[in-house]
Design a protein around this motif. Structure first.
Motif, PDB file in Angstrom:
ATOM      1  N   ARG A 108     -15.031  -2.929  -1.449  1.00  0.00           N
ATOM      2  CA  ARG A 108     -15.264  -3.136  -0.021  1.00  0.00           C
ATOM      3  C   ARG A 108     -14.279  -4.211   0.437  1.00  0.00           C
ATOM      4  O   ARG A 108     -14.379  -5.382   0.058  1.00  0.00           O
ATOM      5  CB  ARG A 108     -16.717  -3.574   0.211  1.00  0.00           C
ATOM      6  CG  ARG A 108     -17.111  -3.684   1.691  1.00  0.00           C
ATOM      7  CD  ARG A 108     -16.768  -5.025   2.247  1.00  0.00           C
ATOM      8  NE  ARG A 108     -17.330  -5.253   3.575  1.00  0.00           N
ATOM      9  CZ  ARG A 108     -16.939  -6.205   4.400  1.00  0.00           C
ATOM     10  NH1 ARG A 108     -15.953  -7.021   4.045  1.00  0.00           N
ATOM     11  NH2 ARG A 108     -17.490  -6.365   5.571  1.00  0.00           N
ATOM     12  N   ASN A 110     -11.123  -5.291   3.722  1.00  0.00           N
ATOM     13  CA  ASN A 110     -10.346  -4.992   4.915  1.00  0.00           C
ATOM     14  C   ASN A 110      -8.893  -5.167   4.524  1.00  0.00           C
ATOM     15  O   ASN A 110      -8.454  -6.303   4.273  1.00  0.00           O
ATOM     16  CB  ASN A 110     -10.698  -5.926   6.072  1.00  0.00           C
ATOM     17  CG  ASN A 110     -11.970  -5.505   6.764  1.00  0.00           C
ATOM     18  OD1 ASN A 110     -12.454  -4.401   6.547  1.00  0.00           O
ATOM     19  ND2 ASN A 110     -12.534  -6.386   7.575  1.00  0.00           N
ATOM     20  N   PRO A 111      -8.103  -4.102   4.420  1.00  0.00           N
ATOM     21  CA  PRO A 111      -6.724  -4.215   3.936  1.00  0.00           C
ATOM     22  C   PRO A 111      -5.900  -5.259   4.689  1.00  0.00           C
ATOM     23  O   PRO A 111      -5.060  -5.939   4.101  1.00  0.00           O
ATOM     24  CB  PRO A 111      -6.171  -2.806   4.141  1.00  0.00           C
ATOM     25  CG  PRO A 111      -7.364  -1.924   4.079  1.00  0.00           C
ATOM     26  CD  PRO A 111      -8.470  -2.709   4.717  1.00  0.00           C
ATOM     27  N   ARG A 135     -14.043   0.989   0.701  1.00  0.00           N
ATOM     28  CA  ARG A 135     -14.746   0.973   1.991  1.00  0.00           C
ATOM     29  C   ARG A 135     -14.111  -0.072   2.880  1.00  0.00           C
ATOM     30  O   ARG A 135     -14.047  -1.247   2.525  1.00  0.00           O
ATOM     31  CB  ARG A 135     -16.234   0.656   1.860  1.00  0.00           C
ATOM     32  CG  ARG A 135     -16.865   0.429   3.261  1.00  0.00           C
ATOM     33  CD  ARG A 135     -18.348   0.580   3.285  1.00  0.00           C
ATOM     34  NE  ARG A 135     -19.090  -0.527   2.756  1.00  0.00           N
ATOM     35  CZ  ARG A 135     -19.514  -1.577   3.469  1.00  0.00           C
ATOM     36  NH1 ARG A 135     -19.188  -1.703   4.748  1.00  0.00           N
ATOM     37  NH2 ARG A 135     -20.246  -2.508   2.892  1.00  0.00           N
ATOM     38  N   ILE A 136     -13.640   0.375   4.025  1.00  0.00           N
ATOM     39  CA  ILE A 136     -13.166  -0.539   5.058  1.00  0.00           C
ATOM     40  C   ILE A 136     -14.392  -1.058   5.796  1.00  0.00           C
ATOM     41  O   ILE A 136     -15.175  -0.284   6.338  1.00  0.00           O
ATOM     42  CB  ILE A 136     -12.215   0.182   6.026  1.00  0.00           C
ATOM     43  CG1 ILE A 136     -10.928   0.589   5.294  1.00  0.00           C
ATOM     44  CG2 ILE A 136     -11.908  -0.684   7.234  1.00  0.00           C
ATOM     45  CD1 ILE A 136     -10.040   1.514   6.093  1.00  0.00           C
ATOM     46  N   VAL A 138     -15.510  -3.125   8.818  1.00  0.00           N
ATOM     47  CA  VAL A 138     -15.275  -3.823  10.085  1.00  0.00           C
ATOM     48  C   VAL A 138     -16.591  -4.449  10.549  1.00  0.00           C
ATOM     49  O   VAL A 138     -17.643  -3.817  10.488  1.00  0.00           O
ATOM     50  CB  VAL A 138     -14.750  -2.850  11.163  1.00  0.00           C
ATOM     51  CG1 VAL A 138     -14.634  -3.539  12.517  1.00  0.00           C
ATOM     52  CG2 VAL A 138     -13.409  -2.271  10.739  1.00  0.00           C
ATOM     53  N   ALA A 163     -10.778  -0.685  12.884  1.00  0.00           N
ATOM     54  CA  ALA A 163     -10.987   0.292  11.810  1.00  0.00           C
ATOM     55  C   ALA A 163      -9.781   1.207  11.656  1.00  0.00           C
ATOM     56  O   ALA A 163      -9.309   1.456  10.532  1.00  0.00           O
ATOM     57  CB  ALA A 163     -12.245   1.115  12.100  1.00  0.00           C
ATOM     58  N   HIS A 166      -6.853  -0.526   9.946  1.00  0.00           N
ATOM     59  CA  HIS A 166      -7.041  -0.650   8.493  1.00  0.00           C
ATOM     60  C   HIS A 166      -6.869   0.706   7.804  1.00  0.00           C
ATOM     61  O   HIS A 166      -6.296   0.784   6.709  1.00  0.00           O
ATOM     62  CB  HIS A 166      -8.425  -1.224   8.192  1.00  0.00           C
ATOM     63  CG  HIS A 166      -8.571  -2.671   8.576  1.00  0.00           C
ATOM     64  ND1 HIS A 166      -7.726  -3.638   8.119  1.00  0.00           N
ATOM     65  CD2 HIS A 166      -9.483  -3.290   9.371  1.00  0.00           C
ATOM     66  CE1 HIS A 166      -8.109  -4.823   8.620  1.00  0.00           C
ATOM     67  NE2 HIS A 166      -9.161  -4.625   9.381  1.00  0.00           N
ATOM     68  N   ILE A 167      -7.357   1.768   8.443  1.00  0.00           N
ATOM     69  CA  ILE A 167      -7.176   3.115   7.888  1.00  0.00           C
ATOM     70  C   ILE A 167      -5.687   3.426   7.748  1.00  0.00           C
ATOM     71  O   ILE A 167      -5.238   3.960   6.730  1.00  0.00           O
ATOM     72  CB  ILE A 167      -7.849   4.169   8.792  1.00  0.00           C
ATOM     73  CG1 ILE A 167      -9.371   4.055   8.710  1.00  0.00           C
ATOM     74  CG2 ILE A 167      -7.415   5.587   8.390  1.00  0.00           C
ATOM     75  CD1 ILE A 167     -10.089   4.878   9.767  1.00  0.00           C
ATOM     76  N   LEU A 170      -4.025   1.978   4.681  1.00  0.00           N
ATOM     77  CA  LEU A 170      -4.304   2.729   3.451  1.00  0.00           C
ATOM     78  C   LEU A 170      -3.574   4.065   3.445  1.00  0.00           C
ATOM     79  O   LEU A 170      -3.031   4.484   2.416  1.00  0.00           O
ATOM     80  CB  LEU A 170      -5.806   2.942   3.294  1.00  0.00           C
ATOM     81  CG  LEU A 170      -6.649   1.685   3.043  1.00  0.00           C
ATOM     82  CD1 LEU A 170      -8.103   2.059   2.810  1.00  0.00           C
ATOM     83  CD2 LEU A 170      -6.119   0.892   1.853  1.00  0.00           C
ATOM     84  N   THR A 178     -11.559   7.037   1.105  1.00  0.00           N
ATOM     85  CA  THR A 178     -11.994   5.915   1.933  1.00  0.00           C
ATOM     86  C   THR A 178     -13.249   6.261   2.725  1.00  0.00           C
ATOM     87  O   THR A 178     -13.414   7.383   3.202  1.00  0.00           O
ATOM     88  CB  THR A 178     -10.874   5.553   2.935  1.00  0.00           C
ATOM     89  OG1 THR A 178      -9.642   5.355   2.226  1.00  0.00           O
ATOM     90  CG2 THR A 178     -11.222   4.304   3.721  1.00  0.00           C
ATOM     91  N   ILE A 180     -15.839   4.145   5.838  1.00  0.00           N
ATOM     92  CA  ILE A 180     -15.660   3.088   6.834  1.00  0.00           C
ATOM     93  C   ILE A 180     -17.011   2.657   7.396  1.00  0.00           C
ATOM     94  O   ILE A 180     -17.896   3.477   7.628  1.00  0.00           O
ATOM     95  CB  ILE A 180     -14.777   3.563   8.007  1.00  0.00           C
ATOM     96  CG1 ILE A 180     -13.549   4.319   7.487  1.00  0.00           C
ATOM     97  CG2 ILE A 180     -14.346   2.392   8.874  1.00  0.00           C
ATOM     98  CD1 ILE A 180     -12.862   5.109   8.567  1.00  0.00           C
TER      99      ILE A 180
END
Length: 377
Positions: A108, A110-111, A135-136, A138, A163, A166-167, A170, A178, A180
């Motif tokens: 888990r 947030n990139p 898992r992102i 937010v 979100a 961040h997607i 990736l 992934t 979210i």
């Protein structure tokens, strides 16, 4: 005016990913998860919490990994757990690398919060090498500064934009395993953000109303928010965030899914609030039965009604029913049909025995059907 069939829930079509051996999204059952609240390096305490959550039926468990001691303990925790373990990582990308190597089924993160593009690449590579999902996560309380400056305050558009940003990070690294989340403690903000995100992408969504509160208020708040989303078909996995023990989160999660007919586990008790017509102490009886039947995982229904006003009607719709009568004698229904009377002093033990027998019969039939299917193949 046209009204859709009132019991129909049409789930949003999302892609399916794997978190360990558990499918999330697509046509997979909506999973229930929780999070340990022990110090992760307290291995025995953490595993004890996971065991209680497993007994409650949890599908996935998240464990916080804020330091090296936690990721060092994670390898043992993963080995001892019977469900996939998700490692909760915030800013330290090395903790993500260590958690992936330790066997976490999901990270888990947030990139955008873990540093340079090279660090993101390192985390993605570790996730790929170890078969981890990501898992992102937010959260309205920790949105990026530039988005807060752009929108002025946490709002659905800001959360969805976060979100999607961040997607994109990736996806630019060729990673798509992934899911979210887009959480807020404000029910309306969370629901609106999830609705926007559901329209903007096809990734599986992890639902939650974050910092929902204690057991009572948090259950109500989560039920309202998650209920609105689930009824509209949004949501592939859920966590009820309570200031309570993890197994309580799991029980509430299953109760929410059960009430919407989305997933059935254990005994669904239909009971009246009780009044002066009651033929026995309904509230106390239900309290005892909930505790004594908590070990039953087989889906079945039980009605406990204090009098004959609504009792027969409810009993027709449940596997086992009990309706209060006069002179300490109460009617027992089996498969909706009146069957026999039971006295006050035998009532609870008798109902527990009936439920256990019914659960065993259902499980035996399931096994027999599996055997017939295997034989046919």
């Amino acid at each position: 005016m046209s009204i859709r069939p009132y019991r129909d829930i049409f789930r949003r079509q999302s892609r399916q990913i794997m978190v360990g051996n558990v499918p999330v999204g697509g046509d997979a059952p909506i999973t229930v998860q929780t999070m340990t609240n022990t110090l992760t390096h307290d291995i025995s305490g953490t595993i004890a919490q996971i065991r209680r959550a497993e007994e409650a039926g949890v599908d996935l468990v998240r464990v916080s990994c804020p330091d090296k001691e936690s990721t060092a303990a994670l390898k043992t925790i993963v080995r001892e757990a019977n469900v996939p373990i998700i490692a909760d990582i915030h800013f330290h990308y090395k903790r993500a690398l260590e958690a992936a190597d330790a066997g976490a089924a999901c990270l888990r993160i947030n990139p955008g919060n873990i540093g340079s593009a090279d660090r993101v690449k390192d985390v993605v590579r570790a996730a790929k090498d170890n078969g981890c999902a990501i898992r992102i996560g937010v959260n309205a309380g920790s949105l990026e500064r530039d988005l807060l400056e752009k929108y002025g305050e946490p709002c659905p558009d800001a959360m969805v934009e976060s979100a999607l940003d961040h997607i994109r990070i990736l996806e630019d690294n060729d990673f798509f395993n992934t899911k979210i989340s887009c959480k807020a403690s404000d029910v309306f903000l969370a629901v609106a953000a999830y609705q926007g995100l559901a329209e903007a992408c096809d990734y599986p969504l992890h639902l939650g109303i974050t910092e929902a509160g204690g057991l009572r208020d948090g259950t109500v708040k989560s039920s309202v928010g998650l209920g609105m989303l689930l009824w509209s078909g949004i949501g592939d996995t859920i966590r009820v965030s309570l200031s309570a023990q993890p197994e309580e989160e799991v029980k509430v999660g299953f109760s929410i899914l059960k009430s919407l007919g989305l997933r059935h586990r254990g005994v669904r008790i239909v009971s009246c609030p009780s009044c002066a017509r009651q033929g026995f102490q309904v509230i106390k009886t239900v309290e005892i039965l909930e505790e004594r039947l908590s070990h039953i995982s087989t889906p079945l229904s039980l009605s406990i009604i204090g009098c004959v006003v609504n009792g027969p009607g409810e009993a027709r719709e449940t596997d086992i029913g009990l309706t209060g009568g006069g002179n300490g004698k109460h009617m027992v229904y089996l498969s909706g049909v009146t069957d026999h009377h039971i006295a006050d002093d035998q009532m609870v033990d008798h109902i527990v025995d009936l439920v256990e027998q019914k659960a065993a019969a259902i499980e035996a039939e399931i096994e027999a059907e599996k055997a017939r299917s295997n034989a046919a193949e």
